[in-house]
Design a protein around this motif. Structure first.
Motif, PDB file in Angstrom:
ATOM      1  N   ASP A 245      -5.946  12.524  -1.209  1.00 15.51           N
ATOM      2  CA  ASP A 245      -6.530  12.514  -2.545  1.00 15.51           C
ATOM      3  C   ASP A 245      -7.685  13.497  -2.697  1.00 15.51           C
ATOM      4  O   ASP A 245      -7.838  14.111  -3.741  1.00 15.51           O
TER       5      ASP A 245
ATOM      6  N   ARG B   6       4.705   1.743   1.393  1.00 15.82           N
ATOM      7  CA  ARG B   6       5.799   2.228   0.542  1.00 15.82           C
ATOM      8  C   ARG B   6       6.460   3.449   1.155  1.00 15.82           C
ATOM      9  O   ARG B   6       7.690   3.567   1.157  1.00 15.82           O
TER      10      ARG B   6
ATOM     11  N   SER C 173       0.835  -1.197   0.000  1.00 14.48           N
ATOM     12  CA  SER C 173       0.000   0.000   0.000  1.00 14.48           C
ATOM     13  C   SER C 173       0.876   1.255   0.000  1.00 14.48           C
ATOM     14  O   SER C 173       2.095   1.193   0.204  1.00 14.48           O
ATOM     15  N   ARG C 174       0.227   2.371  -0.203  1.00 14.04           N
ATOM     16  CA  ARG C 174       0.941   3.645  -0.250  1.00 14.04           C
ATOM     17  C   ARG C 174       1.635   3.930   1.076  1.00 14.04           C
ATOM     18  O   ARG C 174       2.777   4.383   1.111  1.00 14.04           O
TER      19      ARG C 174
ATOM     20  N   SER D  97       2.864  15.216   0.672  1.00 16.78           N
ATOM     21  CA  SER D  97       1.781  14.435   0.078  1.00 16.78           C
ATOM     22  C   SER D  97       0.440  14.857   0.662  1.00 16.78           C
ATOM     23  O   SER D  97       0.181  14.719   1.846  1.00 16.78           O
TER      24      SER D  97
END
Length: 96
Positions: free
Chosen positions: A83, A12, A8-9, A80
């Motif tokens: 979304d 990572r 998953s993000r 980041s």
């Protein structure tokens, strides 16, 4: 047909932070202890630290690793965006 799902993000990002901070802590420790003798360290200039040199190397590496990982994590968190907050590159309602 779909292939195996990768990490998953979050995993990572965690792997990227852990590995890069591990390497950075190793370099920082080599640089610090090229100049500082661990047997001559003192608590705020008074009492000598009564640990073996290997224990001082280990503790300092873990502290360096934690501080660098915290800094890298905060940087990654700030860079980041979630979304749903990312700005749209297209006009609202595109495509129809």
């Amino acid at each position: 047909m779909t292939g195996p799902v990768g990490p998953s993000r979050v995993r990572r990002f965690a792997m990227a932070v852990a590995w890069s901070s591990f390497l950075s802590a190793g370099v920082l420790e080599a640089l610090v202890f090229a100049v500082v003798d661990p047997t001559e360290l003192r608590w705020f200039g008074a009492t000598p630290i009564e640990l073996t040199a290997q224990a001082i190397y280990t503790l300092s590496f873990l502290i360096f690793w934690a501080v660098i990982a915290l800094g890298a994590s905060l940087s990654l968190l700030l860079v980041s965006l979630p979304d749903d907050v990312r700005p749209s590159r297209h006009a609202p309602g595109w495509p129809r």
